[in-house]
Design an enzyme around this catalytic site. Structure first.
Site, mmCIF file in Angstrom:
data_model
loop_
_atom_site.group_PDB
_atom_site.id
_atom_site.type_symbol
_atom_site.label_atom_id
_atom_site.label_comp_id
_atom_site.label_asym_id
_atom_site.label_seq_id
_atom_site.Cartn_x
_atom_site.Cartn_y
_atom_site.Cartn_z
ATOM 1 N N LYS A 52 0.841 -1.210 0.000
ATOM 2 C CA LYS A 52 0.000 0.000 0.000
ATOM 3 C C LYS A 52 0.873 1.256 0.000
ATOM 4 O O LYS A 52 0.594 2.222 -0.708
ATOM 5 C CB LYS A 52 -0.939 -0.024 1.213
ATOM 6 C CG LYS A 52 -2.074 -1.031 1.024
ATOM 7 C CD LYS A 52 -2.792 -1.394 2.311
ATOM 8 C CE LYS A 52 -3.735 -2.570 2.042
ATOM 9 N NZ LYS A 52 -4.364 -3.102 3.258
ATOM 10 N N GLN A 96 -4.989 -2.031 9.478
ATOM 11 C CA GLN A 96 -4.732 -3.333 8.862
ATOM 12 C C GLN A 96 -5.255 -4.453 9.767
ATOM 13 O O GLN A 96 -4.937 -4.506 10.950
ATOM 14 C CB GLN A 96 -3.221 -3.495 8.621
ATOM 15 C CG GLN A 96 -2.847 -4.779 7.919
ATOM 16 C CD GLN A 96 -3.384 -4.864 6.478
ATOM 17 O OE1 GLN A 96 -3.322 -3.897 5.720
ATOM 18 N NE2 GLN A 96 -3.933 -6.011 6.118
ATOM 19 N N ASP A 119 -11.254 1.853 3.420
ATOM 20 C CA ASP A 119 -11.415 0.396 3.273
ATOM 21 C C ASP A 119 -12.889 0.038 3.043
ATOM 22 O O ASP A 119 -13.194 -1.081 2.629
ATOM 23 C CB ASP A 119 -10.924 -0.323 4.545
ATOM 24 C CG ASP A 119 -9.600 -1.034 4.345
ATOM 25 O OD1 ASP A 119 -9.238 -1.286 3.178
ATOM 26 O OD2 ASP A 119 -8.939 -1.344 5.352
#
Ligand code: NAP
Length: 292
Positions: A52, A96, A119
């Site tokens: 990322k 995460q 997300d």
């Protein structure tokens, strides 16, 4: 059979994003900024977060990584989330997953400001996706839709069978395939571990989206000739010939299934690179929203 090249498609999209970012900067706007929270040292999570950060660089974004040890308390993590919610320099951020067992993942997901939830995991964004309102779409499902769009794969009126009903892949991709218009308008069936006659159902599919997490789950006898097969699975299987000691395996028995397909995604190099791309697109969208 056409191989759907997610790696190339993702590279094209990142170039498009980078060009748009340069235009924004030329107009006096600041670069989109994506932050990531990483707790602990899980190998898979380290790899995802590193990709990322690399993608941010390729797109011309600012990126920051906040690392915490896995003994962080839930309260400390929630405080870090709140700080990012209130940081005007940050357009979007991710936490995460997975998190250590002593932390309630859902509580953390719900603590993220939906306007920065790139997300697309916050219930507000999940709800918006489900009723077709604009919002941040979960990255993997959005990446799959973009692949279908860019390869001009017809979906209208087609039977799409999704295998898997997780909140991050199975359910949202099924919703997107069901939406009216453009890539969508499919007749959608979702299968899961309690489904009876699963091979029989999958055999009826024009489009199969496999998100099971079991290597080689979809075999040639489950696939009708001319189907499109999207393999979301990425299971690490031991492989002594690799430096890393493992390789990624999809949910589809590629060698036997591919010759029957009109289109198929490989693993790796199919859905995976598109997931990160969708995260970049969501961050770009967040930056535009904060600039308007
Ligand atoms: P998950 O939360 O474990 O969900 C797996 C789904 O598969 C569940 O709905 C489960 O059914 C179903 N399932 C398991 N065994 C089955 C069986 N024998 N028959 C039918 N259904 C079965 O996994 P996920 O998060 O959706 O991820 C799925 C796979 O995609 C994993 O390999 C993951 O690593 C990969 N993934 C890849 C990306 C990417 O960017 N490429 C992103 C996300 C995930 P129940 O609900 O009944 O248990």
């Amino acid at each position: 059979m056409t191989l759907i090249d997610g790696k190339q498609t993702a590279a094209d999209i990142k170039k498009e994003i980078a060009a748009e970012v340069e235009k924004m900067v030329a107009q006096g706007m600041r670069r989109p900024h994506l932050a990531a929270i990483l707790v602990g040292h899980d190998g898979g999570s380290e790899t995802y977060v590193a990709s990322k950060v690399k993608a941010c660089h390729e797109c011309g974004f600012e990126s920051s990584l906040l690392r915490f040890e896995d003994n962080i308390t839930e309260a400390e993590l929630l405080k870090a989330v709140d700080d990012l919610n209130n940081n005007p320099e940050v357009d979007g951020f991710i936490v995460q997953l997975p998190l250590p067992r002593h932390i309630d993942e859902q509580r953390v997901i719900e603590a993220v400001d939906p306007a920065k939830d790139v997300d697309g995991f916050h219930p507000i964004n999940v709800g918006k996706l489900s009723i077709g309102l604009p919002g941040f779409r979960s990255a993997t499902p959005a990446g799959i839709i973009e692949l279908l769009r860019r390869y001009h794969i017809p979906t209208r009126g087609k039977h799409c069978v999704v295998i898997g009903r997780s909140n991050i892949v199975g359910k949202p991709v099924a919703q997107l395939m069901l939406h009216k218009g453009d890539v969508g308008d499919a007749t959608v069936t979702i299968c899961h571990s309690a489904s009876e006659n699963l091979p029989e159902i999958v055999r009826q599919a024009d489009i199969i989206i496999a998100a099971v997490g079991r290597p080689g789950f979809v075999t040639a006898d489950m696939v009708k000739d001319g189907a499109t097969v999207i393999d979301v699975g990425t299971t690490r299987v031991p492989d002594a010939t690799r430096k890393s000691g493992f390789r990624l395996s999809g949910d589809v028995d590629f060698d036997s299934v591919a010759p029957k397909c009109a289109y198929i995604t490989p693993v790796p190099g199919g859905v995976g690179p598109m997931t990160i791309c969708s995260l970049m697109l969501n961050t770009l969208q967040a930056a535009h929203q904060r600039n308007t």
